[in-house]
Design an enzyme around this catalytic site. Structure first.
Site, PDB file in Angstrom:
ATOM      1  N   ASP A  17      46.389  44.364  19.497  1.00  0.00           N
ATOM      2  CA  ASP A  17      45.994  44.535  18.578  1.00  0.00           C
ATOM      3  C   ASP A  17      47.612  45.317  18.352  1.00  0.00           C
ATOM      4  O   ASP A  17      48.085  45.833  18.372  1.00  0.00           O
ATOM      5  CB  ASP A  17      45.050  44.693  17.683  1.00  0.00           C
TER       6      ASP A  17
ATOM      7  N   ASP B 117      47.064  38.595  18.320  1.00  0.00           N
ATOM      8  CA  ASP B 117      45.398  39.610  18.198  1.00  0.00           C
ATOM      9  C   ASP B 117      45.608  39.986  16.850  1.00  0.00           C
ATOM     10  O   ASP B 117      46.732  39.257  15.841  1.00  0.00           O
ATOM     11  CB  ASP B 117      44.766  39.952  18.894  1.00  0.00           C
TER      12      ASP B 117
ATOM     13  N   ASP C  95      42.955  46.628  13.424  1.00  0.00           N
ATOM     14  CA  ASP C  95      41.377  46.863  13.498  1.00  0.00           C
ATOM     15  C   ASP C  95      40.780  47.905  13.369  1.00  0.00           C
ATOM     16  O   ASP C  95      41.831  49.184  14.066  1.00  0.00           O
ATOM     17  CB  ASP C  95      40.948  46.396  15.414  1.00  0.00           C
TER      18      ASP C  95
ATOM     19  N   ARG D 133      41.450  37.127   6.818  1.00  0.00           N
ATOM     20  CA  ARG D 133      41.771  38.690   7.215  1.00  0.00           C
ATOM     21  C   ARG D 133      42.705  39.389   6.905  1.00  0.00           C
ATOM     22  O   ARG D 133      43.134  40.417   7.047  1.00  0.00           O
ATOM     23  CB  ARG D 133      41.237  39.204   8.413  1.00  0.00           C
TER      24      ARG D 133
END
Length: 443
Positions: free
Chosen positions: A223, A262, A266, A321
């Site tokens: 990430d 990715d 996060d 997302r």
């Protein structure tokens, strides 16, 4: 608490350069609203305003504002950046980034283990030869998968950078940032990241998993930024992008996209009190994940945490997302969502989430329904009030339930956000956000 003030005017962005170093820390009480700053000073000394989202809760977020002169670093290389992160013995620090720093400047080939050969990997694990019933976890160290694992471990060590507590990382001027880096904000408190352009890390060695779905899939790591078990984190005026490696340019192998990205951000494993303001998230697929699993073992640490605020961010040309939420009380207001034909959804309603999505603007192309703005993954209530789509008020829950009856959403997240500063009128959000969000636009 401050009472939100409503206004419809559009302010032009003013770029603030780095002024002379000021050695006195500025506390939250002295901080003006981001749109109306105090007299010019080193922006590296700025702290999060009182009531500005969840990161202002409790002790607030000051980052490295209290750093003395010996703990202010200016870096221009990846090695220099990592050295600055490790220096100082735990004292508050400010790290100023000049120019674009490439975490993998020598390229993927420099990270490959001796003997690793991608063509050999493809030849051995093709579905026609290997099948789709057995994963690669038992492959020995000298196999193509074993050599891939060694290569991946080298990249993991190379591109990840651990950010300590009481740290401010800030770009100098308009063109500062990182390419291929993964910021790890893990198990620390009080971090500020501002005015940086992040080009998403490219996984040089994705893994083929024959058992992932009915046809197998490529899985990638790294990430761009991870907030893992950390508290009081402010991400402001950054740009997150796939840059020169968009998924649209990726090849396919075994009939599946060779996925080398990715997430962009996060927030997981009990992280708490995070504010993301005035950022641009663009050209990405799986963008922001809050809470990484539905499993009960993870839920024990996530329940009661994952409190995050998003405001005045531009979410442009993303697939999904923005964010997907599990467990957390997430407040998303005054954001602008700009979709293209690849759009899947913006808000993912996940397990035990309590999402409030208000006063946001959506710009959707012809043929893309507002019903896609929300996506139900689990049974959880959501508040979605005063949102507009292409300049017109739309009840996102009602249109979702009408067009996607198998995913009926319940209205009413069960809490009311109070940690907000100014709330702009929804019709003014596209102009305000588009002119003010992103790296190089500190005001």
């Amino acid at each position: 608490m401050n009472t939100p003030r409503w206004h419809a005017h559009v302010t032009s962005s003013v770029v603030v350069g780095c002024a002379a170093l000021v050695l006195t820390a500025v506390g939250p009480a002295a901080q003006a609203h981001p749109r109306h700053p105090a007299p010019p000073r080193d922006p590296a000394r700025q702290t999060l305003a009182a009531h500005d989202g969840w990161a202002s809760y409790g002790t607030g977020t000051t980052g490295g504002a209290a750093a003395d002169a010996e703990h202010v670093y200016t870096v221009t290389t990846w090695a220099g950046f990592k050295a600055a992160l490790a220096a100082g013995g735990g004292a508050p620090k400010i790290i100023k980034v000049k120019g674009t720093i490439d975490a993998v400047s020598e390229g993927c080939a420099a990270l490959a283990a001796p003997g690793y050969d991608f063509d050999a990997y493809l030849a051995k694990y093709s579905p026609e030869k290997w099948g789709l019933d057995t994963d690669l976890s038992a492959e020995p160290a000298d196999s193509p998968e074993g050599l891939r694992r060694v290569s991946a471990a080298d990249q993991d060590k190379t591109v990840k950078a651990d950010v300590p507590a009481n740290t401010t990382i800030i770009g100098v001027g308009r063109n500062a940032g990182f390419k291929g880096a993964s910021l790890q904000i893990k198990a620390v408190d009080n971090v500020i990241v501002r005015n940086l352009t992040f080009e998403s890390p490219v996984d040089c060695f994705p893994q083929w998993d024959p058992t992932d779905g009915s046809t197998g899939n490529w899985n990638s790591e790294y990430d761009t930024a991870v907030v893992y078990g950390s508290t009081h984190v402010w991400l402001d005026h950054n740009t997150f992008t796939d840059g020169s490696h968009p998924d649209s340019a990726a090849p396919t192998y075994f009939g599946m996209l060779y996925q080398q990205h990715d997430g962009e951000l996060d927030i997981v494993r009990g992280a708490d009190h995070v504010t993301a303001s005035w950022n641009v998230f663009t050209e990405h697929d799986k963008t922001i994940l809050i809470g990484n699993s539905d499993s009960e073992s993870t839920a024990v640490g996530d329940r009661g945490h994952l409190k995050v605020t998003f405001h005045h961010n531009l979410f442009s040309h993303l697939v999904e997302r923005a964010p997907r939420v599990r467990f957390g009380q997430v407040d998303s207001y005054n954001n602008h969502f700009v979709a293209n034909g690849d759009y899947a959804y913006s808000f993912g309603i996940g397990k035990e989430s309590q999402l409030v999505a208000e006063h946001n603007a959506f710009t959707l192309p012809a043929g893309v329904s507002a019903a896609k703005a929300l996506k139900k993954w689990s049974e959880a209530p959501v508040t979605a009030a005063d949102n507009q789509v292409n300049g017109k008020p739309v009840d996102l829950i009602a249109v979702h339930n009408a067009e996607i009856p198998g995913e009926t959403l319940r209205s009413g997240a069960g809490w009311t956000p109070t940690l907000r500063t100014e709330v702009d009128r929804t019709r003014a959000v596209p102009a305000i956000v588009d002119h003010g969000a992103g790296a190089g636009r500190l005001r």
